[in-house]
Enzyme design. Structure first.
Site, short mmCIF file in Angstrom:
data_model
loop_
_atom_site.label_atom_id
_atom_site.label_comp_id
_atom_site.label_asym_id
_atom_site.label_seq_id
_atom_site.Cartn_x
_atom_site.Cartn_y
_atom_site.Cartn_z
N PHE A 136 -72.27 -4.65 -37.74
CA PHE A 136 -71.63 -4.78 -36.42
C PHE A 136 -70.80 -3.54 -36.16
O PHE A 136 -69.96 -3.17 -36.99
CB PHE A 136 -70.74 -6.03 -36.34
CG PHE A 136 -70.18 -6.23 -34.95
CD1 PHE A 136 -70.98 -6.74 -33.93
CD2 PHE A 136 -68.88 -5.88 -34.66
CE1 PHE A 136 -70.47 -6.90 -32.65
CE2 PHE A 136 -68.36 -6.05 -33.37
CZ PHE A 136 -69.17 -6.56 -32.37
N ASP A 221 -67.79 2.64 -41.20
CA ASP A 221 -67.12 1.85 -40.18
C ASP A 221 -66.11 0.95 -40.89
O ASP A 221 -66.46 -0.08 -41.46
CB ASP A 221 -68.15 1.03 -39.40
CG ASP A 221 -67.50 0.14 -38.33
OD1 ASP A 221 -66.27 -0.06 -38.39
OD2 ASP A 221 -68.23 -0.35 -37.46
N LYS A 250 -58.94 -2.51 -35.22
CA LYS A 250 -58.43 -3.83 -35.61
C LYS A 250 -57.02 -3.77 -36.24
O LYS A 250 -56.04 -3.65 -35.52
CB LYS A 250 -59.44 -4.54 -36.51
CG LYS A 250 -60.70 -4.96 -35.75
CD LYS A 250 -61.41 -6.15 -36.36
CE LYS A 250 -62.44 -6.73 -35.39
NZ LYS A 250 -63.80 -6.25 -35.59
C1 LIG Z 1 -64.72 -5.59 -34.63
C2 LIG Z 1 -65.57 -4.49 -35.12
C3 LIG Z 1 -65.98 -3.45 -34.28
C4 LIG Z 1 -65.69 -3.44 -32.80
O1 LIG Z 1 -64.34 -3.33 -32.53
P1 LIG Z 1 -63.79 -3.62 -31.06
O2 LIG Z 1 -62.34 -3.29 -31.14
O3 LIG Z 1 -64.08 -5.07 -30.76
O4 LIG Z 1 -64.54 -2.74 -30.13
C5 LIG Z 1 -66.72 -2.43 -34.84
N1 LIG Z 1 -67.03 -2.42 -36.14
C6 LIG Z 1 -66.65 -3.39 -36.99
C7 LIG Z 1 -66.99 -3.30 -38.43
C8 LIG Z 1 -65.91 -4.47 -36.51
O5 LIG Z 1 -65.56 -5.46 -37.34
#
Ligand SMILES: *Cc1c(COP(=O)(O)O)cnc(C)c1O
Length: 407
Positions: A136, A221, A250
């Protein structure tokens, strides 16, 4: 002031979310209260965001102090909180340069644009991005296309091209697919949304070696795994692997929206003047709060607490799993914990979340088959114990009527 309730959501909001039946109004540490004054233990942390709990006095102080000074100037000028935060982030990590933005998706968008710009300069056709099934990376069109859940991009075609998806933790598949046309490989150290699946150490090291071999960027990420969540400031630090580009968001702002892409001085040159930007990126309020979060996470007992509470949470979940047969053995890193639903309860993670809310504990799902926990990093032993007790009651309730819930 007019009265608003959960029902108001259906009347005035786009239906892309289905929020819980109650509406929280106030929080303190790892607890919050809804409109009716009911208390909940927060084992979700706003989806791994509220790294230091609700209404943390140090964050409130940082925010209110900055609020009386300067809210916003745009990137036509720089500002002190952004510079201070960038200094701390670069001193603490492999990175030399920072790009600030407002969310995880934007941080990844910047990383992917950097990778494309860099690759296309290296050689014609060097613009393939490789990512992994169940990954994700956000919900913009580029990030959702790189992400590994096809249903999130279906219907939004045409999609950005030359993106390859491979099975996670499968080094042979990557070795077979990678070529001189690959400009970047992007991975989460622990797949969060996709099911709380840690990358194996062997896989992460192998990905690094293949990126070196094919002159491709390794992008980590760390939107969900970073900022202490997994027991290190960033998860790569505990893996013996250093990425070329790292994204985070986050927990970085502890609840105030901020994202960042970090990279080396050499790769940063790719994003030359005028190539990319964001009106709010590096906003003084966001950066002041993030600096306070950083200071607290790096300068206190928080990270030791992450490991202790993570172990406590997993032991408790495993005991609940044995008692009710609802979940199998837990997994994860630090305070990013998953509990896969047992064969008999496949597809019913959401039922457990709802039953938990009814008992006064908030946890998350990671897909239909995994329960996920990402509480504040400073959650206390007593709060974890209380959360587990509520969860135990929720599972007992579910077991008393196993067929009725799904009907
Ligand atoms: C939540 C998340 C995102 C997206 O972040 P947003 O602030 O919702 O755009 C991207 N990568 C990972 C691994 C995430 O957990």
């Amino acid at each position: 002031m007019s009265t608003v309730t959960r029902q108001t959501f259906n009347e005035v909001m786009v239906p892309n979310y289905q929020p819980a039946a109650m509406v929280p109004v106030r929080g303190e540490g790892a607890r919050f209260w809804d409109q009716q004054g009911r208390e909940y233990i927060d084992l979700a942390g706003g989806i791994a965001v509220n790294s230091l709990g609700h209404a943390n006095p140090k964050l409130v102080a940082a925010l209110t102090e900055q609020a009386t000074k300067l809210w916003h100037v745009s990137n036509v000028m720089t500002n002190e909180p952004a510079l201070r935060l960038a200094k701390k982030l670069t001193q603490a990590t492999f990175a030399d340069r920072v790009f600030f933005c407002n969310s995880g998706a934007e941080a990844n968008e910047a990383a992917f644009k950097l990778a494309r710009l860099w690759g296309n300069k290296q050689a014609a056709g060097k613009n393939e991005i490789i990512s992994f099934t169940n990954a994700f990376h956000g919900r913009t069109l580029f990030t959702v296309t790189v992400g590994g859940t096809p249903k999130y991009s279906q219907g939004f075609e045409p999609l950005p091209g030359n993106i390859t998806h491979l099975p996670f933790n499968d080094l042979a598949a990557l070795e077979a697919a990678m070529s001189s046309n690959t400009c970047a490989v992007v991975m989460e150290p622990v797949q969060g949304e996709g099911g709380v699946t840690p990358a194996t150490a062997e896989f992460a090291k192998g990905v690094r070696a293949l990126c070196d071999k094919h002159n491709a960027l390794l992008i980590f990420d760390e939107v969900q795994t970073g900022n202490g969540r997994c027991g290190d400031l960033y998860a790569y630090m505990g893996m013996g692997v250093t990425p070329d580009v790292m994204t985070t968001a986050k927990g970085l702002g502890g609840g105030f929206p901020i994202g960042a892409m970090l990279t080396t001085a050499a790769y940063a040159e790719t994003l030359a003047f005028g190539t990319h930007g964001s009106t709010y990126g590096g906003n003084p309020l966001a950066c002041a709060v993030a600096e306070a979060v950083f200071d607290e996470i790096t300068g206190s007992e928080v990270m030791a607490n992450v490991l202790a509470r993570g172990a406590q949470l997993r032991a408790g979940l495993d005991a609940i799993g044995k008692r009710y047969g609802i979940v199998d053995a837990s997994r994860g890193k630090g305070l990013l914990v998953g509990a896969p639903m047992s064969a008999a309860w496949k597809g019913r993670a959401k039922d457990v979340v709802n039953a938990g809310l009814a008992q006064g504990v908030w946890c998350l799902v990671a897909g239909p088959d995994v329960l996920r926990f990402a509480p504040p990093l400073n959650i206390t032993e007593a709060e974890v114990a209380a959360g587990l007790q509520h969860l135990d009651a929720a599972c007992a309730e579910l077991c008393a009527q196993p067929q009725a819930v799904n009907a």
